[in-house]
Motif scaffolding. Structure first.
Motif, PDB file in Angstrom:
ATOM      1  N   VAL A   1       0.824  -1.208   0.000  1.00  0.00           N
ATOM      2  CA  VAL A   1       0.000   0.000   0.000  1.00  0.00           C
ATOM      3  C   VAL A   1       0.860   1.261   0.000  1.00  0.00           C
ATOM      4  CG1 VAL A   1      -1.779   1.293   1.256  1.00  0.00           C
ATOM      5  CG2 VAL A   1      -1.888  -1.205   1.168  1.00  0.00           C
ATOM      6  N   HIS A   2       1.930   1.248   0.815  1.00  0.00           N
ATOM      7  CA  HIS A   2       2.745   2.453   0.969  1.00  0.00           C
ATOM      8  C   HIS A   2       4.049   2.390   0.162  1.00  0.00           C
ATOM      9  CE1 HIS A   2       0.103   4.195   3.970  1.00  0.00           C
ATOM     10  NE2 HIS A   2      -0.066   2.970   4.405  1.00  0.00           N
ATOM     11  N   HIS A   3       4.330   1.263  -0.470  1.00  0.00           N
ATOM     12  CA  HIS A   3       5.468   1.092  -1.387  1.00  0.00           C
ATOM     13  C   HIS A   3       6.822   1.406  -0.753  1.00  0.00           C
ATOM     14  CE1 HIS A   3       2.308   0.617  -4.308  1.00  0.00           C
ATOM     15  NE2 HIS A   3       1.858   1.820  -4.000  1.00  0.00           N
ATOM     16  N   LEU A   4       7.000   0.971   0.493  1.00  0.00           N
ATOM     17  CA  LEU A   4       8.282   1.192   1.152  1.00  0.00           C
ATOM     18  C   LEU A   4       9.271   0.103   0.750  1.00  0.00           C
ATOM     19  CD1 LEU A   4       7.367   2.234   4.814  1.00  0.00           C
ATOM     20  CD2 LEU A   4       7.558   3.644   2.769  1.00  0.00           C
ATOM     21  N   THR A   5      10.553   0.444   0.795  1.00  0.00           N
ATOM     22  CA  THR A   5      11.606  -0.538   0.537  1.00  0.00           C
ATOM     23  C   THR A   5      11.802  -1.379   1.792  1.00  0.00           C
ATOM     24  OG1 THR A   5      13.374   0.875   1.362  1.00  0.00           O
ATOM     25  CG2 THR A   5      12.787   1.098  -0.996  1.00  0.00           C
ATOM     26  N   LEU A   6      12.570  -2.456   1.665  1.00  0.00           N
ATOM     27  CA  LEU A   6      12.865  -3.297   2.823  1.00  0.00           C
ATOM     28  C   LEU A   6      13.551  -2.481   3.919  1.00  0.00           C
ATOM     29  CD1 LEU A   6      14.175  -6.507   1.004  1.00  0.00           C
ATOM     30  CD2 LEU A   6      11.951  -6.195   2.118  1.00  0.00           C
ATOM     31  N   GLU A   7      14.494  -1.645   3.520  1.00  0.00           N
ATOM     32  CA  GLU A   7      15.235  -0.827   4.482  1.00  0.00           C
ATOM     33  C   GLU A   7      14.313   0.173   5.176  1.00  0.00           C
ATOM     34  OE1 GLU A   7      16.185  -1.378   1.301  1.00  0.00           O
ATOM     35  OE2 GLU A   7      17.917  -2.681   1.673  1.00  0.00           O
ATOM     36  N   GLU A   8      13.402   0.769   4.418  1.00  0.00           N
ATOM     37  CA  GLU A   8      12.464   1.719   5.010  1.00  0.00           C
ATOM     38  C   GLU A   8      11.516   1.021   5.978  1.00  0.00           C
ATOM     39  OE1 GLU A   8      12.308   4.992   1.357  1.00  0.00           O
ATOM     40  OE2 GLU A   8      10.880   3.323   1.380  1.00  0.00           O
ATOM     41  N   MET A   9      11.060  -0.187   5.611  1.00  0.00           N
ATOM     42  CA  MET A   9      10.197  -0.940   6.522  1.00  0.00           C
ATOM     43  C   MET A   9      10.954  -1.304   7.796  1.00  0.00           C
ATOM     44  SD  MET A   9       7.855  -3.415   4.138  1.00  0.00           S
ATOM     45  CE  MET A   9       9.135  -3.999   3.044  1.00  0.00           C
ATOM     46  N   ALA A  10      12.224  -1.665   7.664  1.00  0.00           N
ATOM     47  CA  ALA A  10      13.042  -1.982   8.835  1.00  0.00           C
ATOM     48  C   ALA A  10      13.162  -0.762   9.741  1.00  0.00           C
ATOM     49  CB  ALA A  10      14.420  -2.477   8.396  1.00  0.00           C
ATOM     50  N   TYR A  11      13.308   0.406   9.154  1.00  0.00           N
ATOM     51  CA  TYR A  11      13.381   1.644   9.928  1.00  0.00           C
ATOM     52  C   TYR A  11      12.062   1.890  10.668  1.00  0.00           C
ATOM     53  CZ  TYR A  11      13.993   6.577  11.076  1.00  0.00           C
ATOM     54  OH  TYR A  11      14.072   7.768  11.751  1.00  0.00           O
ATOM     55  N   VAL A  12      10.955   1.770   9.955  1.00  0.00           N
ATOM     56  CA  VAL A  12       9.644   2.025  10.547  1.00  0.00           C
ATOM     57  C   VAL A  12       9.365   1.058  11.701  1.00  0.00           C
ATOM     58  CG1 VAL A  12       7.146   1.906  10.120  1.00  0.00           C
ATOM     59  CG2 VAL A  12       8.638   3.078   8.489  1.00  0.00           C
TER      60      VAL A  12
ATOM     61  N   ALA B   1      14.540  -9.599   9.286  1.00  0.00           N
ATOM     62  CA  ALA B   1      13.250  -9.802   9.954  1.00  0.00           C
ATOM     63  C   ALA B   1      12.106  -9.367   9.043  1.00  0.00           C
ATOM     64  CB  ALA B   1      13.199  -9.032  11.273  1.00  0.00           C
ATOM     65  N   ILE B   2      12.306  -8.266   8.324  1.00  0.00           N
ATOM     66  CA  ILE B   2      11.284  -7.792   7.384  1.00  0.00           C
ATOM     67  C   ILE B   2      11.039  -8.838   6.310  1.00  0.00           C
ATOM     68  CG2 ILE B   2      10.760  -6.047   5.623  1.00  0.00           C
ATOM     69  CD1 ILE B   2      10.483  -5.044   8.527  1.00  0.00           C
ATOM     70  N   LYS B   3      12.118  -9.406   5.779  1.00  0.00           N
ATOM     71  CA  LYS B   3      11.971 -10.453   4.753  1.00  0.00           C
ATOM     72  C   LYS B   3      11.189 -11.634   5.301  1.00  0.00           C
ATOM     73  CE  LYS B   3      16.227  -9.354   2.252  1.00  0.00           C
ATOM     74  NZ  LYS B   3      17.593  -9.820   1.931  1.00  0.00           N
ATOM     75  N   ALA B   4      11.482 -12.020   6.537  1.00  0.00           N
ATOM     76  CA  ALA B   4      10.771 -13.146   7.154  1.00  0.00           C
ATOM     77  C   ALA B   4       9.294 -12.802   7.368  1.00  0.00           C
ATOM     78  CB  ALA B   4      11.429 -13.520   8.482  1.00  0.00           C
ATOM     79  N   TYR B   5       9.016 -11.579   7.838  1.00  0.00           N
ATOM     80  CA  TYR B   5       7.626 -11.166   8.022  1.00  0.00           C
ATOM     81  C   TYR B   5       6.877 -11.146   6.696  1.00  0.00           C
ATOM     82  CZ  TYR B   5       8.638  -9.469  12.793  1.00  0.00           C
ATOM     83  OH  TYR B   5       8.973  -9.351  14.114  1.00  0.00           O
ATOM     84  N   LEU B   6       7.515 -10.643   5.650  1.00  0.00           N
ATOM     85  CA  LEU B   6       6.874 -10.619   4.329  1.00  0.00           C
ATOM     86  C   LEU B   6       6.574 -12.027   3.835  1.00  0.00           C
ATOM     87  CD1 LEU B   6       8.787  -7.791   2.426  1.00  0.00           C
ATOM     88  CD2 LEU B   6       6.347  -7.850   2.942  1.00  0.00           C
ATOM     89  N   ARG B   7       7.559 -12.899   3.960  1.00  0.00           N
ATOM     90  CA  ARG B   7       7.370 -14.295   3.527  1.00  0.00           C
ATOM     91  C   ARG B   7       6.221 -14.932   4.315  1.00  0.00           C
ATOM     92  NH1 ARG B   7      12.208 -15.369   3.347  1.00  0.00           N
ATOM     93  NH2 ARG B   7      12.553 -15.892   5.515  1.00  0.00           N
ATOM     94  N   GLN B   8       6.232 -14.757   5.631  1.00  0.00           N
ATOM     95  CA  GLN B   8       5.170 -15.320   6.466  1.00  0.00           C
ATOM     96  C   GLN B   8       3.819 -14.711   6.101  1.00  0.00           C
ATOM     97  OE1 GLN B   8       5.476 -14.343  10.623  1.00  0.00           O
ATOM     98  NE2 GLN B   8       4.057 -15.955  11.236  1.00  0.00           N
ATOM     99  N   GLY B   9       3.792 -13.409   5.908  1.00  0.00           N
ATOM    100  CA  GLY B   9       2.543 -12.740   5.554  1.00  0.00           C
ATOM    101  C   GLY B   9       1.975 -13.225   4.231  1.00  0.00           C
ATOM    102  N   ARG B  10       2.841 -13.362   3.235  1.00  0.00           N
ATOM    103  CA  ARG B  10       2.388 -13.848   1.919  1.00  0.00           C
ATOM    104  C   ARG B  10       1.854 -15.277   2.013  1.00  0.00           C
ATOM    105  NH1 ARG B  10       7.594 -11.183  -0.544  1.00  0.00           N
ATOM    106  NH2 ARG B  10       6.745  -9.190  -1.208  1.00  0.00           N
TER     107      ARG B  10
END
Length: 165
Positions: free
Chosen positions: A119-130, A137-146
């Motif tokens: 929805v917000h089109h953030l990069t992996l690094e930006e999501m990690a910052y947020v 961890a972001i990659k793992a959350y994305l994989r789990q979420g998908r």
């Protein structure tokens, strides 16, 4: 938009309240949407959005332009929203949107990474910052979420087939 944000932030750092109002106008909808995805309680979302902007104004001198302003703002919004969602039970809101119904069944951090990415089109690094975590961890959350989204969608399709029979 980034250049416009930076110009407004520089003005806000000199206490130009019109610049603050312009930043609110620019980012209000996105911050509201993000808080709503986390909190689901429309009564609290409005307060969260206001608190996010007030906090941003109070901390604007900490902003150093190395991170996009919206990412910095999202980190404030997520922090506040997570606190509210942990402090109280979320409302059971019925929705006709299939994706939203599926997302409701997914744990918070995988769901949040999907929203920040899609929805917000953030990069992996930006999501990690947020979310204040590592990119891994972001990659793992994305994989789990998908994966969970796919499972939920399959369940929903089976239910629809049974009901339609």
């Amino acid at each position: 938009m980034r250049k416009e944000s930076e110009r407004l932030i520089r003005r806000l750092k000199t206490n130009d309240l019109r610049a603050f109002r312009a930043l609110i106008d620019m980012y209000y909808g996105r911050v509201f949407d993000l808080c709503l995805w986390i909190c689901r309680n429309t009564h609290h979302v409005q307060d969260l959005v206001v608190h996010t902007f007030v906090t941003a104004k109070q901390r604007i001198h900490e902003y150093d332009f190395t991170v996009p302003f919206e990412v910095w703002l999202y980190s404030i919004a997520v922090s506040d929203s997570l606190q509210v969602s942990h402090d109280e039970e979320q409302l059971n809101i019925t929705s006709t949107d299939e994706v939203e119904q599926c997302l409701r069944q997914i744990p918070l951090y995988p769901k949040l990474t999907l929203v920040l990415k899609s929805v917000h089109h953030l990069t992996l690094e930006e999501m990690a910052y947020v979310l204040n975590c590592k990119v891994e961890a972001i990659k793992a959350y994305l994989r789990q979420g998908r994966e969970l989204l796919q499972v939920q969608r399959s369940k929903q399709m089976k239910t629809e087939m049974l009901v339609g029979s």
